[in-house]
Write a protein that holds these residues in place. Sequence first.
Motif, PDB file in Angstrom:
ATOM      1  N   GLY A 296       0.798  -1.221   0.000  1.00  0.00           N
ATOM      2  CA  GLY A 296       0.000   0.000   0.000  1.00  0.00           C
ATOM      3  C   GLY A 296       0.826   1.264   0.000  1.00  0.00           C
TER       4      GLY A 296
ATOM      5  N   HIS B 180       1.581  -5.649  -8.370  1.00  0.00           N
ATOM      6  CA  HIS B 180       0.595  -5.046  -9.268  1.00  0.00           C
ATOM      7  C   HIS B 180      -0.783  -5.651  -8.984  1.00  0.00           C
ATOM      8  CE1 HIS B 180       4.030  -3.478 -11.567  1.00  0.00           C
ATOM      9  NE2 HIS B 180       4.557  -4.709 -11.490  1.00  0.00           N
TER      10      HIS B 180
ATOM     11  N   TYR C 254      -4.355  -6.812  -7.904  1.00  0.00           N
ATOM     12  CA  TYR C 254      -5.125  -6.919  -6.667  1.00  0.00           C
ATOM     13  C   TYR C 254      -4.280  -6.632  -5.436  1.00  0.00           C
ATOM     14  CZ  TYR C 254      -7.327  -9.144  -2.656  1.00  0.00           C
ATOM     15  OH  TYR C 254      -7.825  -9.390  -1.400  1.00  0.00           O
TER      16      TYR C 254
ATOM     17  N   TRP D 175      -3.750  -2.866  -5.041  1.00  0.00           N
ATOM     18  CA  TRP D 175      -4.941  -2.111  -4.646  1.00  0.00           C
ATOM     19  C   TRP D 175      -5.420  -2.492  -3.256  1.00  0.00           C
ATOM     20  CZ3 TRP D 175      -6.100   2.224  -6.734  1.00  0.00           C
ATOM     21  CH2 TRP D 175      -5.739   2.480  -8.057  1.00  0.00           C
TER      22      TRP D 175
ATOM     23  N   LYS E   8      -3.274  -0.516  -0.974  1.00  0.00           N
ATOM     24  CA  LYS E   8      -3.652   0.899  -0.953  1.00  0.00           C
ATOM     25  C   LYS E   8      -4.909   1.124  -0.123  1.00  0.00           C
ATOM     26  CE  LYS E   8      -1.518   2.304  -5.326  1.00  0.00           C
ATOM     27  NZ  LYS E   8      -0.645   3.335  -4.712  1.00  0.00           N
ATOM     28  N   VAL E   9      -5.879   0.224  -0.292  1.00  0.00           N
ATOM     29  CA  VAL E   9      -7.117   0.352   0.503  1.00  0.00           C
ATOM     30  C   VAL E   9      -6.805   0.200   1.992  1.00  0.00           C
ATOM     31  CG1 VAL E   9      -9.330  -0.750   1.037  1.00  0.00           C
ATOM     32  CG2 VAL E   9      -8.655  -0.379  -1.345  1.00  0.00           C
TER      33      VAL E   9
ATOM     34  N   LYS F  81      -5.022   3.412   3.182  1.00  0.00           N
ATOM     35  CA  LYS F  81      -5.964   4.530   3.251  1.00  0.00           C
ATOM     36  C   LYS F  81      -6.904   4.367   4.448  1.00  0.00           C
ATOM     37  CE  LYS F  81      -4.813   6.935  -0.443  1.00  0.00           C
ATOM     38  NZ  LYS F  81      -4.305   8.332  -0.333  1.00  0.00           N
TER      39      LYS F  81
END
Length: 731
Positions: free
Chosen positions: A179, A297, A299, A302, A305-306, A309
């Motif tokens: 992330g 890269h 899934y 992301w 990152k989720v 965040k």
Amino acid sequence: MARSSRRRRPTSRNRRLQVPPLRFFLPVTLLVTLLVLLVLRGMAINQVFHDTAIAVSVDKTTVPMSVLTGGPVVDARGTAKQTKPVNYNIPAHTVVLSFDDGPDPVWTPKILAVLKTYGIKADFFITGSMASRHPALIRLIRDEGHEIGVHTFTHADLALKSSTRMSWELAQTQLALAGVAGIHSSLFRPPYSSTVDALDDWSWPVTKHAGADGYLTAFISSDTDDWMRPGVAAIVKAAQPVRAGQGEMILLHDAGGDRSQTVAALPQIIEGLQKQGYRFTTITGAIGAPSADVPVHGYQLWAGKVFIKSTGLSVAVLPPLVALLAFAGFLVFGRLGLMLVLAVVHVRRTRRVARPSAGWSSWGAPVTEPVTVLVPAYNEQECIESTLRSLTAGDHPIEVIVIDDGSTDDTAAIVRALALPGVRLISQPNSGKSTALNTGIANASYDLIVMMDGDTVFEPSTVRELVQPFADPRVGAVAGNAKVGNRDTLIGAWQHIEYVMGFNLDRRMYDVLSCMPTIPGAVGAFRREALEQVGGLSDDTLAEDTDVTMALHRAAWKVVYAEKARAWTEAPGSIGQLWSQRYRWSYGTMQAMWKHRHAVLERGPAGRFGRVGLPLVVLFMVVTPMLAPLIDVFTLYGLLFVDAGGTIAAWLGVMAIQGCFAWFAFRLDREKAWHLITLPVQQVVYRQLMYMVLLQSWITALTGGRLRWQKLRRTGEVGVPVGTEPTVAGS
């Protein structure tokens, strides 16, 4: 504004449409999201799942001798296939500087600055919790060419953890790395590890588990013990090779406390080793392996990152949440304290009023004039007979007007068949409760009007006690004391506690403050002149009783509480019915507050209500129930992740305070306290229920929804309890 309507009983399909799953899904989702954010925040600050226990063992029966005598980098990736582990040495005249426990916003940048000055690349074994809190530092480490390794998420000694927990610690740290930096790392260093010869039967399985997950495990050659702050000279000395030219992996720390000595010692270590002909590199550079930092890269990227965040959001929202929790606690205990003090004032005042010989005047001469009692009825066949018989058994002269508001059952037929003296029946098409009451007012014979529900039972003295305050010509309305009759059911017992502990103490408080917000529909009395002045009851809101009470305040009429005017009503028989009742009350109260919002700008009695009564209603009937579930969420969080014993003790302390307060309220109302055994569950359930009801009410209000009048199913089982003594005049 929504208008009340009871035109027809909705079909099952309509009922499903009126009570959508959203009413449960959205509030529960918000609470669960809040708990998840708290957990993420707890993980980020190393509060959740963190412990400092360290395994201690001396047995080495399971550790291969080749590992114990080999180099500091262990490749155990083949142990699952019975392949022997491989050790890698740091080449001669080569040094790897490794830093554990970071990144730290104070010390990591200073260490990076030193390394940049000397053009040196190092390894940073980061914890997932620190990475999620300081993502920019991870990116800075990556961008400056340093190598990143995994040091678990919570810095737990994995020797004491299950294989599932080990996998979680590693995977969660990789998620954080993905992330914040878009990478995964194939390097791992166990917390509390040192040299390979210190491996034992407890710690070796951790290395094998990491190997099975694809990690190279990096131990050390020299431990500077800089975390103990032994002094700059001691740190520099500990970093020196035991033998000249020997390859070294040196352990330092860039987090975990004051690292000023580490920062001061680092240039001396570098310059001293460079003078001895040492070169500096990373772990993979030393052993000739591909870089440990692998870009990710899709899934994995992301998902990381989720996660980051969400963790950042959880850390950011905690201060506001703590402030809201403190505010909620202040409101809850502030309300209890205010009601306690003002209830005592009210009791002393009413006792002195009841004793003219003590030098205090009563309301005035006893009120003996006849009274009109209005009974709006819609499908009340189960209750109407008990209601009317309780009225005709009263000790005050009355006329009773039953307004049948288009009932589709036998309500009207029962009233006609009873043919009780002084009881009139008026039938009208279904038009709503406020219209039915206005019809009754228009047909009333007397100037004092009592209003009650068709499922309510009066004591013989209720009407008499209810109208005595009208001896004061300033009084425009009187609130009675509503009691739950079917209190032997669980929901009935809960609502009984609420009526005694909440509503009736609230009315004592509002009576002292002269800002009573609601005359209960179950038992209230009005002066006809006052009703006519405000235009009767309005169908602008679903809470016509609250609406007309606020209107009376704005018209400068005094509204008081008659605690001895008791009425017995039936509590809802199920959670669904309780929801419907509370939804109507909450939504109607919001409508009434909005309708009378301009009272805050008015002068005189209206202004007093607007500046005292309305804010109290907003704080205690809207804000407090909306925020109160925070108490339960933080309690659950503390119970599961922080300090279970302390959390339970605090919760029991709060319950004890509320229990004492409830006992006092029951004592004031001369109620038996054994129902309070359900108080702890009642408090938790009611908090969630009122939170969900209010949230749905807000959604309905903000979306412009129109809420129908929702008729509750009644059983007709409520009567004046056996053993209840009628209140004697002047007692």
